[in-house]
Design an enzyme around this catalytic site. Structure first.
Site, PDB file in Angstrom:
ATOM      1  N   ASP A   9       0.843  -1.192   0.000  1.00 57.91           N
ATOM      2  CA  ASP A   9       0.000   0.000   0.000  1.00 57.91           C
ATOM      3  C   ASP A   9       0.875   1.238   0.000  1.00 57.91           C
ATOM      4  OD1 ASP A   9       0.494   0.746   2.933  1.00 57.91           O
ATOM      5  OD2 ASP A   9      -0.308  -1.275   3.143  1.00 57.91           O
ATOM      6  N   GLU A  59      23.064 -20.729 -19.280  1.00 56.81           N
ATOM      7  CA  GLU A  59      22.159 -19.896 -18.478  1.00 56.81           C
ATOM      8  C   GLU A  59      22.929 -18.775 -17.775  1.00 56.81           C
ATOM      9  OE1 GLU A  59      18.549 -22.912 -17.198  1.00 56.81           O
ATOM     10  OE2 GLU A  59      20.495 -23.156 -16.212  1.00 56.81           O
TER      11      GLU A  59
END
Ligand code: GLA
Length: 755
Positions: free
Chosen positions: A536, A616
């Site tokens: 929030d 990777e």
């Protein structure tokens, strides 16, 4: 000055660059809401209010027997009261000393000042003196002498108006605030919809759009925190509003505790929105002379659709809510060991991960849960913030120094508000846990909550964390909180004050955070609550980023980050590349898709790099370089949602720089079909007459079959090949073709650059 007052007519007009807000104190002293919408002039617009005799909607005594046309039950108001003739949802409910619940507010005066007001102990939008103005309107209940100060902060450039309320008991008797909302907004028409963001653990902020038809519509939380379940943010909009058109209003509540956002369409089709602290667990005693401050709501209006609402909020959160050294400093690319090891690690393994990650360009190593007390699973140890040196094989300081020695910064996980029954802290201070004496408390993740409403508890936690911060080279803290709060009770409050617990808890949390960020400004705090359970705008005042979700699956994240983007900027969304098969869903996605999605957030890794293949590892290096290259565009660019995750094939979003010189379009195919229609999106924020080149990020090409590589090159749309340039107008009006997918969950990043 963005605030204009007509003293004679008592009309108050607030202007931002593109919006106008107006209210008027009428002859009775009621502060009427007149207008909020597209920018207009400051003339008195109260002519739009129609007075009618509405049966069963009574009239204030003062208006006299002849006037049945004036009723608080239908008039648009700035701050509605319970108990005195307005039967709709209300903003303020006061219980007087005699037990009655009634207040009737009348206008007493106003004050205008330069700059933006702040609120004691609570988060609030802040601004430079010349960036904002404040209007304070004083209302009073003449019988009880309760004063209500309505605060309005006007950020002209941002198109933001903030609201908060200060209530002062100027009477001679004590009162109880049973409800003290932060805002009330009345529209004299109906016909609106609202967009709210519901969710659950590992699937936060799903978008729901529903009609505000007759009845009361509400979202909220009684969980002690703002919660995964409803976000304290909503948009009210016209039915035809979409990303680019239509009237919309955004409301973001700067509060991390229990909240209620209610909307009611009344008997004559008017709409009212009320937002504030949830009244269910709230009863605040206010003795004569005492004051109460509500948290703040920020509002924004757009006549041009939802996208503008988001961008106004993004800008304001980044510039006027997030604070501290990390506000505009490039945040480090991090690696977190949670999904790599969970509780099962040794100091040596951690250093190994850090060393490997450092070689690939990762800048910060975060040690997650399990480094302290007796904590090898989630059944014990919370509260014992003392490093487990046996498990680490050294002191925390030594571990941190080893990691710093690998060229990394060091960060640490805490859950300061948690306490396990099986912990030394609980054995020593059982009264510090939130439980109701004589009742068995509900456990969640086998833990209890530490009573942050108590100052001694707050000070203890400040002390413990300070000690660790002072002896360890820490530059990052992940502040987690892993349950909702029930059995609400504090042994430090008397029976009459238990209704203050939930809000006092939040005030306590804010005090601890404020103290720590002030003492240790170099530490980057990331909020977390089982992922995005306390995501929030209040939390962002203390922690400029928040772990968006415990769901790290790239495809699920498309939905979570899409929903989050309506109210919050990319710079606040914690997002990591994790291993496949994904630990939450078992889904296998390409590495390039995972990095593309994590780059719509703060970007980092949450996997065991020591287990990556050489191929990777090379990709990680490239991803980090690319993220750094695009950093400003990603973190500070204008954000556009081009295709939602609900589209059948593809989710597409864009970040464009403010001047329209470049943009980054990211697309992830969440569905791959055969012989599909092309995906075409209208790029935004470019300059119409400028020519742009498109660069397709070919990450992942290495792993493609030769056959696919050839096919891709052959069927690349015009404009991607040979750097042919295309005008901004074409890309905006005609659109951009997203190359077709070569594999499942194909992701493309397309960098569009002015030539
Ligand atoms: C929460 C967080 C995770 C991790 C665990 C540790 O679930 O959201 O990222 O830190 O706690 O227990």
């Amino acid at each position: 000055m963005s605030i204009l007052v007509d003293e004679r007519k008592k009309v108050f007009t607030l202007h931002t660059k593109n919006t106008t807000y107006q209210m008027k104190a009428d002859s009775l002293g009621t502060l009427l809401h007149i207008y909020y919408g597209e920018r207009t002039d400051d003339s008195d617009k109260s002519y739009i209010i129609r007075f009618s005799d509405r049966g069963f909607s009574g009239n204030p005594y003062e208006v006299g027997k002849e006037n049945k046309m004036y009723s608080l039950d239908v008039l648009p108001q700035e701050y509605s009261c319970y108990g005195t003739g307005d039967y709709r949802i209300s903003a303020l409910k006061v219980q007087n000393e005699d037990g009655s619940c009634a207040a009737a507010l009348r206008y007493k005066g106003y004050q205008v000042s330069g700059g933006k007001y702040s609120i004691n102990g609570l988060p609030a939008v802040y601004a430079d003196e010349n960036e904002a103005d404040t209007l304070e309107i004083l209302l009073e209940d003449p019988d009880s002498k309760v004063e209500v100060h309505l605060l309005y902060g006007v950020l002209e450039e941002n198109d933001i108006i903030t609201r908060a309320v200060k209530i002062i008991n100027q009477g001679k008797a004590g009162i109880v605030l049973q409800k003290a909302a932060s805002m009330n907004l009345d529209w004299i028409n109906g016909g609106y919809e609202w967009i709210t963001f519901y969710g659950r653990h590992v699937m936060e902020r799903n978008v729901q759009r529903s009609e505000l038809d007759h009845g009361i519509h509400a979202i909220g939380s009684v969980r002690g925190t703002s919660s995964h379940h409803y976000n304290p943010f909503a948009i009210v909009c016209e039915k035809n509003a979409d990303e680019e058109k239509g009237s919309c209003y955004g409301f973001s509540f700067l509060y991390s505790g229990e909240f209620l956002m209610e909307a009611e369409k009344d008997q004559v089709n008017q709409t009212r929105l009320v937002c504030g602290i949830h009244p269910d667990n709230f009863a605040w005693n206010l003795q004569p002379g005492e004051e109460f401050d509500t948290p703040e709501v920020m509002m924004t209006y757009s006549a041009e659709g939802l996208g503008v609402i988001s961008r106004n909020l993004h800008k304001t959160i980044r510039k006027n809510i997030c604070r501290g050294e990390w506000k505009e400093r490039r945040r480090p690319v991090l690696i977190n060991n949670w999904e790599a090891t969970y509780f099962n690690f040794t100091g040596e393994q951690l250093v190994d991960i850090a060393k490997n990650a450092s070689e690939l360009g990762v800048e910060l190593f975060v040690l997650d849960d399990g480094w302290f007390g007796k904590r090898d699973d989630d059944d014990s140890g919370l509260g014992d913030w003392f490093p487990n040196e046996k498990k680490l094989g050294c002191t925390l300081k030594e571990l941190a120094e080893n990691i710093v020695g690998c060229g990394m910064q060091f960060g640490l996980w805490f859950e300061p508000e948690g306490i396990s029954e099986d912990s030394d802290l609980y054995r020593e201070h059982p009264d510090w846990a939130v439980v109701i004496p004589g009742r068995k408390p509900a456990l969640s993740r086998n833990q209890l909550v530490l009573d942050f409403s108590r100052k001694d508890v707050q000070d203890y936690i400040i002390g413990r964390m300070t000690a660790i911060f002072e002896e360890t080279p820490i530059t990052y803290v992940k502040w987690d909180f892993n349950r909702s709060i029930c059995d609400k009770f504090s042994t430090a409050l008397n029976a009459q004050s238990q209704g203050e617990f939930a809000h006092r808890y939040v005030l306590g949390l804010y005090r601890v955070l404020e103290t720590l960020i002030t003492k240790f400004p170099h530490i980057l705090f990331e909020g977390c609550s089982g992922g995005g359970g306390r995501f929030d705008a209040g939390m962002l005042y203390y922690t400029p980023q928040i772990w968006c979700s415990d769901d790290t699956d790239a495809i699920e994240r498309l939905t979570i980050q899409y929903g989050t983007s309506f109210g919050y900027p990319v710079s606040t969304m914690g997002a990591h590349v994790s291993a496949v098969p994904n630990h939450q869903t078992g889904r296998i996605t390409p590495f390039s898709a995972r990095s593309c999605v994590a780059m719509a957030g703060t970007f980092g890794y949450e996997l065991n790099v020591t287990k990556l293949s050489e191929e990777e590892k090379e990709q990680v290096k490239k991803q980090i370089c690319r993220f750094k290259e695009y950093y400003d565009l990603i973190q500070y660019g204008e954000y556009y949602r081009l295709l939602p995750p609900s589209d059948r094939q593809c989710t597409v979003w864009e970040m464009a720089d403010q001047e329209g010189r470049e943009a980054l379009v990211s697309a992830v195919y969440h569905h791959v079909g055969t012989n599909e229609e092309p995906v075409i999106v209208k790029v935004q924020g470019l300059k119409a007459e400028t020519y742009y080149q498109m660069h397709l990020n070919m990450d992942g090409m290495e792993t493609m079959q030769d056959r696919d590589q050839e096919r891709l090159v052959k069927c690349l749309p015009y404009g991607y090949k040979n750097g042919e340039a295309i005008t901004g107008a074409a890309l905006q009006q005609c659109g951009l073709v997203i190359p077709e997918p070569m594999e499942e969950y194909q992701a493309w990043q397309i960098h569009i650059v002015e030539v």
